[in-house]
Design a protein around this motif. Structure first.
Motif, short mmCIF file in Angstrom:
data_model
loop_
_atom_site.label_atom_id
_atom_site.label_comp_id
_atom_site.label_asym_id
_atom_site.label_seq_id
_atom_site.Cartn_x
_atom_site.Cartn_y
_atom_site.Cartn_z
N SER A 56 17.20 14.34 6.38
CA SER A 56 18.09 13.17 6.48
C SER A 56 17.49 11.96 5.77
O SER A 56 18.21 11.20 5.12
N ALA A 106 24.87 8.01 14.69
CA ALA A 106 25.68 7.57 13.55
C ALA A 106 26.25 6.18 13.81
O ALA A 106 26.33 5.35 12.89
N LEU A 185 25.35 20.37 5.25
CA LEU A 185 26.04 19.08 5.13
C LEU A 185 25.37 18.20 4.09
O LEU A 185 26.04 17.62 3.22
N VAL A 189 26.91 16.96 0.48
CA VAL A 189 26.99 15.55 0.11
C VAL A 189 26.32 15.31 -1.24
O VAL A 189 26.87 14.64 -2.12
N LEU A 221 27.85 4.20 3.66
CA LEU A 221 28.26 5.54 4.05
C LEU A 221 27.08 6.51 4.01
O LEU A 221 26.93 7.35 4.90
N ILE A 225 25.62 8.64 7.21
CA ILE A 225 25.46 10.10 7.18
C ILE A 225 24.01 10.48 7.47
O ILE A 225 23.72 11.38 8.27
N SER A 226 23.08 9.75 6.84
CA SER A 226 21.65 10.01 7.06
C SER A 226 21.29 9.77 8.53
O SER A 226 20.54 10.56 9.13
N GLY A 228 23.30 9.99 11.11
CA GLY A 228 23.89 11.03 11.91
C GLY A 228 23.08 12.32 11.88
O GLY A 228 22.88 12.97 12.91
#
Length: 327
Positions: A56, A106, A185, A189, A221, A225-226, A228
């Motif tokens: 992440s 997140a 995921l 991305v 964004l 995402i990172s 989360g």
């Protein structure tokens, strides 16, 4: 040699590299499936959790160019949220508790990102560190976190209501599935049009802005995402060890994830997992040796040597060596 021939050669090389990468992934999955019958499952689960945590961070640093010094906040947010759900609502199930912890991380990332992405470089890093320290003191003082004792003693529960996760082998395969999902995921991305824009922002933010992209929105964004994915790692780790502790929120943990990512290699998707494997394995070995109290200085020396001798990290250096020998 004309342009069409060069294009055909480049396409063939790309197809060959993709096939080799797919074979590598298949091999790693096969090794992952048999690993708990060879090594201690709890150690392997710890390695997978930290590998996902470093993955992440790599999305943020390697593909967006954002250096966060407070990434441990999201690991801890996921862990504490999952621990609270399992301790207060034991019937909720580990899968829903992990989803809740991931969502909480997140959400924290969305708030932190909205404040931090207004700045760049060292200012961004310092803001993330300051925000993470604020969250650390919240976890320390809040009544629902257990203070210095943290949250502990909650049950792993039963996956889908019937798979008993007190069995370490069952828990391992659950963690492996979560890690593969998180990795997929991040991979999706990175190789999506969104990921290409992130890399363009990393290379030249001003040019990306001139092309009409809302740079701040894309960075925010990516930050969410990172966060989360880091929360997913922290939630899974909390279930594995039945513990959510302040050490996950400490700035030392943020330093460790930077170390893992740089050791493995910034950029390559598998780099953070290799770096996490090195760090976690060394910590485990040193803790059982007479040099246990010297663990941090030894890791620091290894980090310095790696930066001096392997600036691309372990995976990056291996890739360069392979390209040099098979060019």
């Amino acid at each position: 040699m004309n342009a069409q021939s060069l294009l055909a050669i480049a396409q063939q090389r790309g197809i060959l590299e993709q096939r080799q990468l797919n074979m590598l992934y298949i091999t790693l999955i096969a090794l992952g499936l048999i690993a708990p019958w060879i090594a201690y499952p709890v150690f392997l689960m710890k390695l997978l959790c930290f590998g996902l945590f470093a993955c992440s961070f790599n999305l943020l640093l390697g593909y967006t160019g954002l250096l966060s010094f407070g990434h441990a906040a999201f690991l801890a947010a996921g862990g504490y949220s999952t621990g609270y759900l399992l301790s207060q609502h034991p019937g909720i199930g580990p899968e829903l508790a992990i989803i809740g912890g991931t969502a909480a991380a997140a959400l924290v990332g969305a708030l932190f990102g909205a404040l931090a992405i207004r700045r760049q470089g060292i200012y961004f890093a310092m803001i993330t560190l300051a925000l993470a320290q604020l969250l650390y003191f919240l976890f320390l003082k809040a009544p629902f976190t257990g203070g210095e004792d943290g949250l502990h003693g909650f049950s792993r529960g039963k996956l889908l209501g019937f798979i008993d996760l007190t069995d370490n082998h069952a828990m391992y395969y659950f963690v492996l599935a979560i890690t593969m999902l998180g990795f997929a995921l991040v991979k999706r991305v990175v190789y999506s049009p969104f990921g290409q824009i992130l890399q363009a922002i990393r290379e030249n933010e001003d040019r990306a802005t001139s092309l009409g992209y809302n740079v701040s929105r894309y960075k925010w964004l990516a930050f969410v995402i990172s966060s989360g994915v880091a929360g997913l790692a922290g939630s899974t780790k909390a279930v594995v060890f039945q513990l959510a502790t302040l050490s996950d929120a400490h700035w030392h943990m943020s330093g460790e994830v930077v170390l893992m990512t740089l050791l493995g290699g910034v950029g390559p998707l598998l780099g953070p997992f290799v770096g996490a494997g090195i760090v976690v394995s060394l910590q485990h070995l040193l803790a059982q040796s007479p040099l246990g109290t010297w663990g941090t200085p030894i890791l620091g020396c290894i980090f310095v040597l790696c930066v001096l001798c392997f600036r691309s990290g372990v995976v990056g250096s291996i890739k360069l060596l392979v390209k040099k020998n098979f060019k």
